[in-house]
Motif scaffolding. Structure first.
Motif, PDB file in Angstrom:
ATOM      1  N   ALA A 412       0.826  -1.207   0.000  1.00 34.67           N
ATOM      2  CA  ALA A 412       0.000   0.000   0.000  1.00 34.67           C
ATOM      3  C   ALA A 412       0.862   1.259   0.000  1.00 34.67           C
ATOM      4  O   ALA A 412       0.603   2.207  -0.761  1.00 34.67           O
ATOM      5  N   ALA A 413       1.896   1.264   0.854  1.00 39.47           N
ATOM      6  CA  ALA A 413       2.791   2.427   0.900  1.00 39.47           C
ATOM      7  C   ALA A 413       3.536   2.591  -0.420  1.00 39.47           C
ATOM      8  O   ALA A 413       3.777   3.717  -0.883  1.00 39.47           O
ATOM      9  N   ARG A 416       1.216   4.102  -2.953  1.00 37.71           N
ATOM     10  CA  ARG A 416       1.038   5.530  -2.620  1.00 37.71           C
ATOM     11  C   ARG A 416       2.222   6.343  -3.142  1.00 37.71           C
ATOM     12  O   ARG A 416       2.053   7.439  -3.691  1.00 37.71           O
ATOM     13  N   ALA A 417       3.429   5.766  -3.011  1.00 38.13           N
ATOM     14  CA  ALA A 417       4.621   6.462  -3.511  1.00 38.13           C
ATOM     15  C   ALA A 417       4.644   6.479  -5.039  1.00 38.13           C
ATOM     16  O   ALA A 417       5.012   7.495  -5.654  1.00 38.13           O
ATOM     17  N   LEU A 419       2.194   6.597  -7.080  1.00 38.33           N
ATOM     18  CA  LEU A 419       1.226   7.541  -7.636  1.00 38.33           C
ATOM     19  C   LEU A 419       1.801   8.944  -7.768  1.00 38.33           C
ATOM     20  O   LEU A 419       1.282   9.771  -8.522  1.00 38.33           O
ATOM     21  N   ARG A 420       2.877   9.214  -7.034  1.00 43.76           N
ATOM     22  CA  ARG A 420       3.537  10.516  -7.142  1.00 43.76           C
ATOM     23  C   ARG A 420       4.673  10.492  -8.163  1.00 43.76           C
ATOM     24  O   ARG A 420       5.413  11.459  -8.292  1.00 43.76           O
ATOM     25  N   GLU A 435      -6.022  -2.377   2.643  1.00 44.38           N
ATOM     26  CA  GLU A 435      -5.293  -1.141   2.345  1.00 44.38           C
ATOM     27  C   GLU A 435      -4.686  -1.188   0.945  1.00 44.38           C
ATOM     28  O   GLU A 435      -4.778  -0.212   0.188  1.00 44.38           O
ATOM     29  N   THR A 436      -4.098  -2.331   0.576  1.00 41.40           N
ATOM     30  CA  THR A 436      -3.526  -2.461  -0.761  1.00 41.40           C
ATOM     31  C   THR A 436      -4.622  -2.416  -1.825  1.00 41.40           C
ATOM     32  O   THR A 436      -4.468  -1.768  -2.867  1.00 41.40           O
ATOM     33  N   GLU A 438      -7.495  -0.914  -1.592  1.00 47.01           N
ATOM     34  CA  GLU A 438      -7.990   0.466  -1.689  1.00 47.01           C
ATOM     35  C   GLU A 438      -7.054   1.337  -2.510  1.00 47.01           C
ATOM     36  O   GLU A 438      -7.499   2.182  -3.301  1.00 47.01           O
ATOM     37  N   MET A 439      -5.731   1.127  -2.357  1.00 51.85           N
ATOM     38  CA  MET A 439      -4.776   1.919  -3.142  1.00 51.85           C
ATOM     39  C   MET A 439      -4.847   1.549  -4.620  1.00 51.85           C
ATOM     40  O   MET A 439      -4.694   2.406  -5.493  1.00 51.85           O
ATOM     41  N   GLN A 442      -7.837   3.311  -5.915  1.00 51.10           N
ATOM     42  CA  GLN A 442      -7.545   4.733  -6.033  1.00 51.10           C
ATOM     43  C   GLN A 442      -6.721   5.030  -7.275  1.00 51.10           C
ATOM     44  O   GLN A 442      -6.969   5.992  -8.003  1.00 51.10           O
ATOM     45  N   ALA A 443      -5.721   4.157  -7.538  1.00 48.26           N
ATOM     46  CA  ALA A 443      -4.876   4.342  -8.715  1.00 48.26           C
ATOM     47  C   ALA A 443      -5.695   4.204  -9.991  1.00 48.26           C
ATOM     48  O   ALA A 443      -5.514   4.973 -10.956  1.00 48.26           O
TER      49      ALA A 443
END
Length: 604
Positions: A412-413, A416-417, A419-420, A435-436, A438-439, A442-443
């Motif tokens: 998940a982290a 999140r990284a 996506l930036r 959590e994974t 959901e990410m 989101q992506a």
């Protein structure tokens, strides 16, 4: 099993004794048996004038000289290679033909039967040892002056077989060198007296020193082990400590084979050597560790190995998974996709954003499919990023990140990284938790194509699995483009598969409940030298592809029923894993038994 029909005019074999085969003897016999023409024989003799009257001492065996000339068999119409010539020699000498399979040779036992010098001097190799007899392979069937001495030494019956001279020469060197390295690394230490701790040997701790992991003999053992695995097409190497020995097994085409048993302390040293190469903590034996090694195969191509250790009752177990970079170059056809499967899969993965899932158990080829798909998607205009645990294969076209839970770099982290990092395509090694998931959602919602894996038995189950993790149905409807379940099935050896009668009952079991018409014939595994008498060579994927179209999307609600979803997917064109496998059976690529073994029962 010779390739020729015997001729009544065939030259009579020489009487046993000290009669080494000469090239002229061999050519005359091949001509008189009708295997080659006199012109071919004269061509071979004229190209090897110095060897026409000599034996094998210091030179190639006469069989090898004939094989180099590659004459065509007059009886079978095929080129006479060294194996076919050896089979002919066995038939002519009236001795059994024997193909040496190094996986089936008890190396420590053959080293005890005779010395390396004796084996080299007489060009023989012990290939099987039982309580009452020793099977000796030779390429000189009419030389017997060594038999009496050997029989006196082993106190057992000697049974002679004829084997490929090149194999005898190669394996005599390799197996005796291995036995010598193991013996030197052992240092004469008795079994069960190693310095490693296991729960049955606490009183023996510190009794003896372990061989050094950098000892030259241990280095040779590890080098042999890796090269041997590459040569045998192994996908995994298992090094498993037992009560008094360390067992080595190779996984070949999905099936494990016993290879060797090292003394316990030698096994510890081999594991330590591999941990050093993989940059693992050699002193830490209580916790699982992961690492990787990059090395070269015999053909000088690069290959990566992923190492994983685990503490067991008798010591530290290690598994090395071999990743061949060539898999990234495979086409969809080479992976096993049918034309229809390929079209459906490309339609899904060509979309600009959304989630694409690949499901199946461990070892079903999910990672290979994802890498191959990404490789075909990747281009200079696209930013492909991955988050994996661990990175399976390094590919320059991807930006790859590895999960590191010790510093809270989870899937998940990592997403999140990523996506930036302005990605176009994101590959998540596995969706394991909410959590994974959901990410990933989101992506996909923010315009990225996300590829990932799930552990489910079939494609429709991936939808209910996401709901069980906690993803709302409306988000699944908005993001998931399709799901592919897959398995790997062994494919029939192309060199020896043979047509056989169709088994209607087995076919109906495979295609139930579709009741597909039974093919006129099935192909069956036979077994030959190329496939090590297994009847199978290589594996291919069996796929179940579910595209989420309008009718299926409407099924994804809080009241979603898996069985109804599966039924609607079948109506929408999805073929089950077994039906996909049945197509490969009908095409002569594999067997009903193999598909039934690797696929779950179809439900409808």
């Amino acid at each position: 099993m010779a390739e020729t029909d015997k001729s009544t005019t065939q030259q009579r074999p020489p009487a046993p004794g000290r009669n080494n085969l000469t090239l002229r003897d061999l050519c005359d016999a091949l001509v008189s048996s009708g295997e080659i023409t006199r012109e071919d024989a004269e061509r071979v003799l004229s190209a090897n004038l110095g060897a026409a009257s000599g034996g094998t001492t210091g030179r190639r065996h006469p069989l090898e000289l004939v094989a180099i000339a590659a004459p065509t068999s007059q009886t079978s119409g095929r080129t006479l290679d060294l194996d076919r010539l050896t089979q002919w020699l066995a038939d002519w000498a009236q001795q059994p033909y024997y193909h040496i399979d190094p996986l089936k040779i008890d190396t420590p036992a053959i080293a005890r039967v005779m010395s390396y010098a004796f084996a080299q001097r007489h060009g023989i190799l012990a290939v099987e040892i039982t309580r009452d007899e020793v099977v000796i392979a030779s390429a000189e069937p009419f030389v017997s002056d060594w038999e009496h001495n050997l029989q006196q030494a082993v106190r057992k019956d000697i049974r002679r077989v004829v084997a490929n001279p090149e194999d005898i020469r190669r394996y005599t060197v390799e197996l005796y060198q291995l036995a010598n390295s193991v013996n030197k690394a052992s240092g004469g230490q008795a079994p069960g007296k190693a310095g490693s701790q296991n729960f049955e040997q606490l009183l023996d701790l510190g009794a003896n020193e372990n061989p050094d992991a950098n000892d030259q003999h241990v280095v040779k053992i590890v080098d042999w082990l890796l090269q041997y695995a590459f040569d045998q097409r192994a996908s995994d190497i298992h090094i498993e400590p037992r009560r008094a020995v360390t067992q080595v097994r190779f996984r070949i085409d999905g099936v494990l084979h016993n290879v060797y048993e090292f003394p316990e302390h030698v096994g510890v040293a081999v594991t330590s050597r591999l941990k050093i190469l993989g940059r693992l903590n050699v002193a830490e034996k209580r916790k699982p560790q992961d690492g990787r090694i990059k090395t070269r195969k015999p053909d000088n191509s690069e290959v990566e190995l992923r190492l994983a250790t685990m503490p067991t009752a008798f010591g530290e177990k290690m598994v090395m998974r071999i990743f061949d970079p060539d898999v990234l170059l495979k086409t969809y056809e080479q992976l096993g996709f049918s034309r229809e499967d390929q079209q459906r899969w490309q339609d899904i993965t060509a979309r600009p954003h959304g989630i694409v899932l690949v499901t199946g158990p461990t070892g079903s080829g999910k990672t290979t499919t994802l890498y191959s798909t990404l490789k075909q998607i990747a281009s200079p205009e696209i930013n492909v990023c991955t988050i994996e645990d661990p990175i399976e294969m390094v590919e320059p076209a991807f930006n790859q990140m590895q999960v590191q839970n010790n510093i809270d770099l989870t899937f998940a982290a990592g997403v999140r990284a990523l996506l930036r990092q302005d990605p176009d395509v994101i590959m998540i090694g596995e969706i394991r938790d909410l959590e994974t998931a959901e990410m990933a959602v989101q992506a996909a919602l923010t315009g990225h194509l996300v590829l990932s894996t799930l552990h489910t038995n079939d494609a429709p189950s991936a939808i209910t699995r996401l709901m069980e993790l906690g993803i709302p149905p409306y988000l699944i409807r908005a993001t998931v483009l399709g799901v592919m379940a897959q398995r790997l099935a062994r494919t029939l050896c192309p060199h020896c598969k043979a047509p056989g009668p169709a088994d209607e009952q087995a076919w109906q079991t495979l295609t139930r409940p579709w009741k597909a018409p039974t093919p006129k014939q099935f192909y069956q595994p036979v077994g030959c030298l190329e496939c090590r008498n297994t009847g199978y060579m290589g594996r291919a994927g069996v796929y179940e592809i579910m595209t989420l179209s309008g009718p299926l999307i409407r099924q994804i609600t809080d009241q979603c029923e898996l069985e109804q979803l599966r039924l609607d997917a079948y109506k929408d064109g999805m073929k089950s894993l077994r039906l996909s496998g049945a197509q490969k059976v009908a095409a002569g690529q594999t067997t009903v038994e193999e598909i039934l073994r690797v696929t779950p029962e179809s439900q409808r």
